[in-house]
Design a protein around this motif. Structure first.
Motif, PDB file in Angstrom:
ATOM      1  N   GLY A   1      95.080  -7.510 140.958  1.00 44.54           N
ATOM      2  CA  GLY A   1      93.799  -7.912 141.525  1.00 44.54           C
ATOM      3  C   GLY A   1      93.134  -6.837 142.356  1.00 44.54           C
ATOM      4  N   ALA A   2      93.498  -5.570 142.141  1.00 39.79           N
ATOM      5  CA  ALA A   2      92.983  -4.480 142.980  1.00 39.79           C
ATOM      6  C   ALA A   2      91.709  -3.869 142.400  1.00 39.79           C
ATOM      7  CB  ALA A   2      94.050  -3.406 143.147  1.00 39.79           C
ATOM      8  N   PHE A   3      90.894  -3.328 143.295  1.00 40.71           N
ATOM      9  CA  PHE A   3      89.599  -2.754 142.939  1.00 40.71           C
ATOM     10  C   PHE A   3      89.387  -1.389 143.572  1.00 40.71           C
ATOM     11  CE2 PHE A   3      89.100  -7.330 143.062  1.00 40.71           C
ATOM     12  CZ  PHE A   3      88.433  -7.608 141.881  1.00 40.71           C
ATOM     13  N   LEU A   4      88.617  -0.569 142.875  1.00 47.60           N
ATOM     14  CA  LEU A   4      87.962   0.584 143.483  1.00 47.60           C
ATOM     15  C   LEU A   4      86.628   0.077 143.994  1.00 47.60           C
ATOM     16  CD1 LEU A   4      88.207   3.582 140.982  1.00 47.60           C
ATOM     17  CD2 LEU A   4      89.179   3.464 143.268  1.00 47.60           C
ATOM     18  N   ILE A   5      86.228   0.519 145.175  1.00 49.85           N
ATOM     19  CA  ILE A   5      84.930   0.148 145.735  1.00 49.85           C
ATOM     20  C   ILE A   5      84.022   1.364 145.654  1.00 49.85           C
ATOM     21  CG2 ILE A   5      83.675  -0.614 147.786  1.00 49.85           C
ATOM     22  CD1 ILE A   5      86.425  -1.779 148.769  1.00 49.85           C
ATOM     23  N   PHE A   6      82.909   1.209 144.946  1.00 49.12           N
ATOM     24  CA  PHE A   6      81.924   2.282 144.835  1.00 49.12           C
ATOM     25  C   PHE A   6      80.706   1.954 145.686  1.00 49.12           C
ATOM     26  CE2 PHE A   6      84.238   2.937 140.877  1.00 49.12           C
ATOM     27  CZ  PHE A   6      84.322   4.324 140.822  1.00 49.12           C
ATOM     28  N   ASP A   7      80.234   2.938 146.412  1.00 41.16           N
ATOM     29  CA  ASP A   7      78.949   2.857 147.105  1.00 41.16           C
ATOM     30  C   ASP A   7      77.891   3.240 146.073  1.00 41.16           C
ATOM     31  OD1 ASP A   7      77.079   2.900 149.413  1.00 41.16           O
ATOM     32  OD2 ASP A   7      77.003   5.040 148.909  1.00 41.16           O
ATOM     33  N   LYS A   8      77.008   2.311 145.742  1.00 40.33           N
ATOM     34  CA  LYS A   8      76.049   2.564 144.662  1.00 40.33           C
ATOM     35  C   LYS A   8      74.974   3.567 145.048  1.00 40.33           C
ATOM     36  CE  LYS A   8      74.902  -0.851 141.903  1.00 40.33           C
ATOM     37  NZ  LYS A   8      74.530  -2.199 141.411  1.00 40.33           N
ATOM     38  N   THR A   9      74.696   3.714 146.340  1.00 43.86           N
ATOM     39  CA  THR A   9      73.688   4.682 146.772  1.00 43.86           C
ATOM     40  C   THR A   9      74.143   6.109 146.515  1.00 43.86           C
ATOM     41  OG1 THR A   9      72.943   3.144 148.478  1.00 43.86           O
ATOM     42  CG2 THR A   9      72.280   5.440 148.720  1.00 43.86           C
ATOM     43  N   SER A  10      75.393   6.406 146.917  1.00 50.02           N
ATOM     44  CA  SER A  10      75.905   7.768 146.766  1.00 50.02           C
ATOM     45  C   SER A  10      76.692   7.963 145.465  1.00 50.02           C
ATOM     46  CB  SER A  10      76.818   8.117 147.942  1.00 50.02           C
ATOM     47  OG  SER A  10      78.003   7.334 147.899  1.00 50.02           O
ATOM     48  N   GLY A  11      77.152   6.880 144.870  1.00 52.11           N
ATOM     49  CA  GLY A  11      77.995   6.961 143.685  1.00 52.11           C
ATOM     50  C   GLY A  11      79.445   7.294 144.001  1.00 52.11           C
ATOM     51  N   GLU A  12      79.782   7.377 145.296  1.00 47.86           N
ATOM     52  CA  GLU A  12      81.124   7.769 145.711  1.00 47.86           C
ATOM     53  C   GLU A  12      82.077   6.586 145.797  1.00 47.86           C
ATOM     54  OE1 GLU A  12      81.276  10.822 149.008  1.00 47.86           O
ATOM     55  OE2 GLU A  12      79.217  10.082 149.209  1.00 47.86           O
ATOM     56  N   VAL A  13      83.377   6.896 145.643  1.00 43.95           N
ATOM     57  CA  VAL A  13      84.407   5.896 145.909  1.00 43.95           C
ATOM     58  C   VAL A  13      84.462   5.718 147.424  1.00 43.95           C
ATOM     59  CG1 VAL A  13      86.870   5.362 145.818  1.00 43.95           C
ATOM     60  CG2 VAL A  13      85.754   6.454 143.862  1.00 43.95           C
ATOM     61  N   ALA A  14      84.229   4.497 147.879  1.00 47.94           N
ATOM     62  CA  ALA A  14      84.253   4.205 149.311  1.00 47.94           C
ATOM     63  C   ALA A  14      85.637   3.784 149.776  1.00 47.94           C
ATOM     64  CB  ALA A  14      83.240   3.118 149.640  1.00 47.94           C
ATOM     65  N   GLY A  15      86.425   3.173 148.866  1.00 47.14           N
ATOM     66  CA  GLY A  15      87.744   2.693 149.250  1.00 47.14           C
ATOM     67  C   GLY A  15      88.316   1.765 148.200  1.00 47.14           C
TER      68      GLY A  15
END
Length: 185
Positions: free
Chosen positions: A67-81
């Motif tokens: 049930g794990a996820f990568l979290i992307f910040d859509k503004t920067s396109g970066e992996v946030a956590g």
């Protein structure tokens, strides 16, 4: 798991600001880049997760959780956590959300409440209760739980995957409270 719900713990979730995608083995280096900063883990119960071998164990637990996820910040396109759903209990109709961490660049950015809202809005289609384990001394996360409207239930010792047991606190949010108290989100 309930019949027909085989993949319900790992959908792709997104809104205007963030996108959560299922974590895969090939994501290790991308996520470790965020996790390798010691500051990320200062308040967490396991403060040395920035070390590559320790993080490998954490990452393995994330993959095994299903049930794990990568979290992307859509503004920067970066992996946030990263974050995850775990320990689904069909009998109790509950699940945990946790193991969440963000790169320091995203601290104070309001990304966490957006991620938690996405996850809660989604998972309450399947369960009636969401629980959270938070390191007892992790005041940043405890404050975030209280802002979210979660109810502190008390202290508990948590067994982490391949790591020593740690003192945590447990918070709960019920589906009824989430849906009927607009101040929660």
């Amino acid at each position: 798991m309930k019949k027909g719900m085989e993949n319900f713990l790992q959908p792709t979730l997104e809104n205007e600001e963030v996108k959560l995608v299922p974590l895969q083995e090939i994501d290790f280096e991308m996520l470790y880049e965020v996790a390798s900063d010691p500051k990320v883990w200062e308040m967490h119960p396991n403060k040395n997760r920035y070390e590559r071998e320790v993080f490998k164990n954490f990452f393995e637990g994330a993959i095994l959780s299903g049930g794990a996820f990568l979290i992307f910040d859509k503004t920067s396109g970066e992996v946030a956590g990263s974050t995850r759903f775990y320990d689904f209990d069909e009998a109790e109709n509950s699940i945990f959300i946790g193991y969440t961490f963000y790169g320091t660049k995203f601290w104070g950015s309001k990304i966490n409440p957006k991620v938690k809202k996405l996850m809660l809005d989604y998972i309450f289609k399947y369960v009636r209760l969401v629980k959270f384990h938070v390191g007892a001394e992790n005041w940043r996360s405890r404050t975030a739980m209280e802002r979210l409207g979660a109810e502190l239930k008390g202290e508990i010792v948590v067994a982490y995957h391949g790591e020593p047991d740690r003192k945590n606190v447990e918070y709960w949010i019920s589906k009824e409270d989430w849906l009927t108290k607009p101040n929660l989100h």
